[in-house]
Design an enzyme around this catalytic site. Structure first.
Site, PDB file in Angstrom:
ATOM      1  N   ASP A   1      45.259  43.808  40.475  1.00 54.09           N
ATOM      2  CA  ASP A   1      44.017  43.639  40.914  1.00 54.09           C
ATOM      3  C   ASP A   1      43.863  43.968  42.280  1.00 54.09           C
ATOM      4  O   ASP A   1      44.776  43.935  43.068  1.00 54.09           O
ATOM      5  CB  ASP A   1      43.911  41.942  40.892  1.00 54.09           C
ATOM      6  CG  ASP A   1      43.606  41.455  39.334  1.00 54.09           C
ATOM      7  OD1 ASP A   1      43.654  42.155  38.409  1.00 54.09           O
ATOM      8  OD2 ASP A   1      43.191  40.078  39.167  1.00 54.09           O
TER       9      ASP A   1
ATOM     10  N   ASP B   1      48.325  36.716  34.320  1.00 52.86           N
ATOM     11  CA  ASP B   1      46.954  36.852  35.060  1.00 52.86           C
ATOM     12  C   ASP B   1      46.914  38.495  34.940  1.00 52.86           C
ATOM     13  O   ASP B   1      47.398  39.125  34.283  1.00 52.86           O
ATOM     14  CB  ASP B   1      47.190  36.635  36.575  1.00 52.86           C
ATOM     15  CG  ASP B   1      45.933  36.231  37.029  1.00 52.86           C
ATOM     16  OD1 ASP B   1      44.711  36.627  36.792  1.00 52.86           O
ATOM     17  OD2 ASP B   1      45.805  35.202  37.941  1.00 52.86           O
TER      18      ASP B   1
ATOM     19  N   ASP C   1      49.492  37.899  39.997  1.00 50.02           N
ATOM     20  CA  ASP C   1      49.128  39.175  39.302  1.00 50.02           C
ATOM     21  C   ASP C   1      50.635  40.138  39.124  1.00 50.02           C
ATOM     22  O   ASP C   1      51.402  39.669  40.139  1.00 50.02           O
ATOM     23  CB  ASP C   1      48.211  39.868  39.915  1.00 50.02           C
ATOM     24  CG  ASP C   1      46.638  39.241  39.940  1.00 50.02           C
ATOM     25  OD1 ASP C   1      46.376  38.598  38.938  1.00 50.02           O
ATOM     26  OD2 ASP C   1      46.026  39.125  40.931  1.00 50.02           O
TER      27      ASP C   1
ATOM     28  N   ARG D   1      38.808  45.247  31.344  1.00 54.82           N
ATOM     29  CA  ARG D   1      39.067  45.292  32.642  1.00 54.82           C
ATOM     30  C   ARG D   1      39.851  46.754  32.835  1.00 54.82           C
ATOM     31  O   ARG D   1      41.087  46.715  33.490  1.00 54.82           O
ATOM     32  CB  ARG D   1      39.794  44.376  33.329  1.00 54.82           C
ATOM     33  CG  ARG D   1      39.209  42.998  33.502  1.00 54.82           C
ATOM     34  CD  ARG D   1      39.600  42.012  34.201  1.00 54.82           C
ATOM     35  NE  ARG D   1      39.005  40.517  34.025  1.00 54.82           N
ATOM     36  CZ  ARG D   1      39.387  39.514  34.759  1.00 54.82           C
ATOM     37  NH1 ARG D   1      40.742  39.609  35.324  1.00 54.82           N
ATOM     38  NH2 ARG D   1      38.619  38.508  34.393  1.00 54.82           N
TER      39      ARG D   1
END
Length: 326
Positions: A168, A164, A135, A221
């Site tokens: 996160d 990715d 990430d 997201r």
């Protein structure tokens, strides 16, 4: 983190939709902060995060120097000068401030990982194209984190799993503020809670505030939140398929944001077996749909903040968000 395409389950009660619609029209009376204002400390769940504080700054321009500078838990301020190529992620220790120099310093190809650490500030970095499974930033089992005035980006020329996540937050991480960042040209923006099967670690944690961020051409997201508590206010979202996604019993307050060219601004009933909860107020949906199956109880965040009206959000965010704006 790889996911399968959303499995939409439409099961919304008339009562829940009516309540959500009513909440969406509530005006928030607050004095707007100046456009582009840069806080000296975080507002939101990450309040109190100080990073390296007043420690003497060290400036680095190579990967080896950066890795050495951010290791350990002593107080430290690390200035990144220039763009450093990464393969994978670099672990950042506790009590650390990482600060980019100028508007084009940071990392490409990978990112940073905050794992089992606390009190970390990351500001003014350009973080681009984090190749999977890395990430751009991972906050894992960590607390007291402030991610502010960074520019995250990739491209949508590849498969959705080529890169990715940009940012996160997972494995029971807590007390995070994400403010004044740009997220651009990506499929998977910001996932909070990595799995439907992680209730034992995540329940009661994953408290994250997002404010004054600009999400442009990010597919979904924005954020996707499992189990936790999310406050999403004064953000500008454009070009999304699904933006705010509350699932697995998560509580989300979506307040005074602006959505443009977005199909679904808020959903609580996609992809997981258990729906989430959401409250909406003061948003400019710009024609975006909402799918609120369960209206939540999270209406009063446990911290002081000022939500500017949606009418001034675009000007504030486009002038103040991203690297180079401190």
């Amino acid at each position: 983190m790889r996911t399968h395409p959303p499995r939409t389950r439409v099961r919304r009660s008339t009562l829940a939709l009516a309540a959500a619609s009513a909440l969406a029209t509530v005006a928030v009376l607050a004095v707007p902060q100046p456009a582009g204002a840069a806080e000296t400390s975080p507002v939101g769940f990450g309040a109190g995060t100080t990073g390296g504080g007043s420690a003497s700054a060290v400036t680095v321009s190579t990967l080896s120097a950066f890795k050495s500078a951010v290791t350990g838990n002593s107080a430290k301020v690390v200035r990144v000068n220039g763009l450093i190529s990464l393969s994978g992620q670099v672990d950042v220790g506790s009590n650390t401030t990482v600060l980019g120099v100028g508007s084009a310093s940071g990392f490409t190809g990978g990112g940073l990982r905050l794992k089992k650490v606390s009190n970390v500030v990351i500001r003014n970095l350009d973080i681009s194209k984090p190749l999977a499974p890395a990430d751009g930033i991972t906050v894992e089992a960590s607390s007291k984190v402030w991610i502010d005035h960074n520019s995250f980006s990739a491209d949508r020329d590849h498969d959705k799993d080529h890169y990715d996540g940009l940012l996160d937050v997972n494995h029971g991480a807590d007390n995070v503020t994400v403010s004044w960042n740009t997220f651009k040209n990506h499929f998977k923006g910001s996932l909070v809670g990595h799995s439907d099967n992680n209730a034992s670690q995540d329940t009661g944690h994953l408290k994250v505030t997002y404010h004054h961020n600009h999400f442009a051409n990010v597919y979904s997201r924005i954020p996707s939140l499992r189990f936790g508590t999310g406050h999403f206010y004064n953000n500008y979202v454009e070009g999304a398929d699904t933006a705010c996604h509350s699932r697995m019993g998560a509580q989300m307050l979506v307040e005074n944001n602006v959505f443009r060219s977005t199909k679904v601004a808020v959903t609580t009933n996609r992809s997981s077996d258990v729906d989430g909860y959401a409250n909406l107020r003061g948003n400019d949906l710009g024609g975006a749909a909402t799918e609120v199956s369960r209206v939540g109880s999270f209406t009063s965040p446990p911290y002081a903040y000022t939500a500017e009206p949606a009418s001034s959000v675009v000007a504030s965010v486009t002038s103040g968000a991203g690297a180079g704006k401190l």
